[in-house]
Design a protein around this motif. Structure first.
Motif, short mmCIF file in Angstrom:
data_model
loop_
_atom_site.label_atom_id
_atom_site.label_comp_id
_atom_site.label_asym_id
_atom_site.label_seq_id
_atom_site.Cartn_x
_atom_site.Cartn_y
_atom_site.Cartn_z
N MET A 135 0.81 -1.20 0.00
CA MET A 135 0.00 0.00 0.00
C MET A 135 0.86 1.27 0.00
O MET A 135 0.59 2.21 -0.75
CB MET A 135 -0.96 -0.01 1.19
CG MET A 135 -1.90 1.18 1.23
SD MET A 135 -3.16 1.04 2.51
CE MET A 135 -4.19 -0.27 1.84
N LEU A 136 1.90 1.31 0.83
CA LEU A 136 2.73 2.51 0.91
C LEU A 136 3.48 2.75 -0.39
O LEU A 136 3.56 3.89 -0.87
CB LEU A 136 3.70 2.40 2.09
CG LEU A 136 3.09 2.55 3.48
CD1 LEU A 136 4.16 2.38 4.55
CD2 LEU A 136 2.39 3.90 3.63
N LYS A 137 4.04 1.70 -0.96
CA LYS A 137 4.78 1.86 -2.21
C LYS A 137 3.84 2.25 -3.34
O LYS A 137 4.16 3.11 -4.17
CB LYS A 137 5.52 0.58 -2.57
CG LYS A 137 6.43 0.71 -3.79
CD LYS A 137 7.28 -0.53 -4.00
CE LYS A 137 8.22 -0.36 -5.19
NZ LYS A 137 9.08 -1.56 -5.39
N ASP A 138 2.67 1.64 -3.37
CA ASP A 138 1.70 1.96 -4.42
C ASP A 138 1.22 3.40 -4.28
O ASP A 138 1.02 4.10 -5.28
CB ASP A 138 0.51 1.00 -4.37
CG ASP A 138 -0.37 1.09 -5.60
OD1 ASP A 138 0.16 0.98 -6.72
OD2 ASP A 138 -1.59 1.29 -5.45
N ALA A 139 1.05 3.88 -3.05
CA ALA A 139 0.65 5.27 -2.84
C ALA A 139 1.70 6.22 -3.38
O ALA A 139 1.37 7.21 -4.05
CB ALA A 139 0.42 5.52 -1.35
N TRP A 140 2.96 5.94 -3.10
CA TRP A 140 4.04 6.78 -3.62
C TRP A 140 4.04 6.77 -5.14
O TRP A 140 4.13 7.81 -5.79
CB TRP A 140 5.39 6.32 -3.07
CG TRP A 140 6.55 6.98 -3.73
CD1 TRP A 140 7.43 6.42 -4.61
CD2 TRP A 140 6.95 8.36 -3.60
NE1 TRP A 140 8.35 7.34 -5.04
CE2 TRP A 140 8.09 8.54 -4.42
CE3 TRP A 140 6.47 9.43 -2.86
CZ2 TRP A 140 8.73 9.76 -4.54
CZ3 TRP A 140 7.13 10.65 -2.97
CH2 TRP A 140 8.24 10.81 -3.79
N TRP A 141 3.94 5.59 -5.70
CA TRP A 141 3.94 5.47 -7.17
C TRP A 141 2.78 6.23 -7.79
O TRP A 141 2.96 7.02 -8.72
CB TRP A 141 3.85 4.00 -7.55
CG TRP A 141 5.16 3.28 -7.60
CD1 TRP A 141 6.37 3.76 -7.22
CD2 TRP A 141 5.37 1.94 -8.05
NE1 TRP A 141 7.34 2.81 -7.41
CE2 TRP A 141 6.76 1.68 -7.92
CE3 TRP A 141 4.55 0.94 -8.55
CZ2 TRP A 141 7.32 0.46 -8.29
CZ3 TRP A 141 5.10 -0.28 -8.91
CH2 TRP A 141 6.47 -0.53 -8.78
N GLN A 142 1.57 5.99 -7.31
CA GLN A 142 0.38 6.51 -7.97
C GLN A 142 0.18 8.01 -7.73
O GLN A 142 -0.38 8.70 -8.60
CB GLN A 142 -0.88 5.77 -7.49
CG GLN A 142 -0.82 4.26 -7.65
CD GLN A 142 -0.72 3.79 -9.09
OE1 GLN A 142 -1.18 4.47 -10.01
NE2 GLN A 142 -0.14 2.62 -9.29
N LEU A 143 0.63 8.53 -6.59
CA LEU A 143 0.40 9.93 -6.26
C LEU A 143 1.58 10.84 -6.56
O LEU A 143 1.42 12.06 -6.57
CB LEU A 143 0.02 10.05 -4.77
CG LEU A 143 -1.25 9.32 -4.34
CD1 LEU A 143 -1.43 9.42 -2.83
CD2 LEU A 143 -2.47 9.88 -5.06
#
Length: 304
Positions: A135-143
């Motif tokens: 979740m944290l890595k995906d948040a960084w990637w997507q945002l």
């Protein structure tokens, strides 16, 4: 009854020889990162200092209106999927409301949505496109980042790309918050600006990622799409705040449908809004899963 293709390809994506959704590099996007970071930072600092019930009401009304009429109906169900027809002036008004959500301009929304849609229909795709990381890595990637594919497909935005109005919105979409901010400042002061612009945009952008992440990781399913490397899940608790978009398993099953909450008890305010437009004579040729025979051949029902 109108005749339409009930299983269309992804509209804007052109499959070129050798194109692949698998190999690519995720890079920091300064403009996106500064935009999303600034909205979040101002919201975190400013909202506790400026709370009032009027500011909260402005936040609630503007968030609901832009998500419903703008993002769900205008950007997603009309501009991207063409799931219903309406007058051109109304389409522009709905898309403009979608721009105010703060995610992207109209052409950028088509590109981002359709690339992910196309990639998820393939046997495999990059983890960025599948929300496969933590979740944290995906948040960084997507945002805060962008994916650059090594061998991308072609892109053609069609009539939206030819529209002078939409090309203008694409160039200026972040600046479109300014007229609304000036109105809010004149009426309610800085509290209304912080709650009606910064908090609203931050909640919408972060919420869009969060529900999208969950919708590709876990939750109920009614259908599996044959040969698709990424399957979708429903996020029932988010049905109302997303205006029906959280029934994402249904959407993967019938992407061209104006109705996303298709089972009994599934709230879909976006579809209800389209039906209201139809009663006013402002929407027609509304596409639903009823009669989508070609699309159903690609689906495998999930047994309870």
């Amino acid at each position: 009854m109108a005749v339409f293709d009930d299983d269309p390809p992804v509209r804007s994506i052109i499959e070129l020889p050798g194109c692949s959704p698998v190999e690519g590099t995720v890079r920091w996007d300064p403009a996106m990162s500064i935009w999303n970071g600034a909205m979040l930072g101002i919201a975190l600092v400013g909202t506790p200092l400026t709370f009032s019930w009027s500011a909260f009401a402005v936040f609630t009304v503007l968030t609901g209106a832009t998500l419903l009429a703008g993002h769900s109906v205008g950007m997603h169900r009309r501009l991207i999927h063409r799931s219903f027809d309406c007058p051109q002036w109304l389409e522009f008004a709905l898309v403009y409301a979608g721009v105010l959500v703060g995610l992207a301009g109209p052409i950028g929304m088509i590109r981002t949505h359709d690339l992910r849609d196309w990639a998820q229909r393939q046997p495999d795709c990059h983890p960025y496109l599948a929300h496969r990381e933590s979740m944290l890595k995906d948040a960084w990637w997507q945002l805060h980042c962008r994916l650059t594919l090594d061998q991308p497909p072609g892109f053609d935005a069609g009539s939206a790309g030819e529209s002078l109005a939409y090309r203008w919105l694409e160039r200026t979409w972040r600046w479109q918050q300014l007229p609304l901010a000036l109105v809010l400042l004149a009426i309610g002061g800085w509290a209304w600006v912080i709650w009606g612009i910064c908090l609203r945009v931050s909640i919408c952008v972060t919420g869009h990622w969060f529900v999208g992440h969950l919708a590709h990781r876990r939750g109920p399913q009614s259908w599996l799409v044959r040969d698709a490397g990424v399957q979708a899940h429903d996020v029932p608790w988010a049905a109302i705040p997303t205006m029906g978009e959280a029934w994402h398993n249904n959407h993967h099953a019938f992407p061209g449908s104006a109705r996303i909450g298709i089972h009994p008890g599934q709230s879909d305010w976006g579809y209800a809004f389209i039906l209201l437009l139809a009663r006013l004579g402002l929407a027609w040729n509304i596409r639903t899963p009823v009669g989508m025979v070609a699309r159903r051949r690609k689906l495998q029902p999930v047994l309870p």
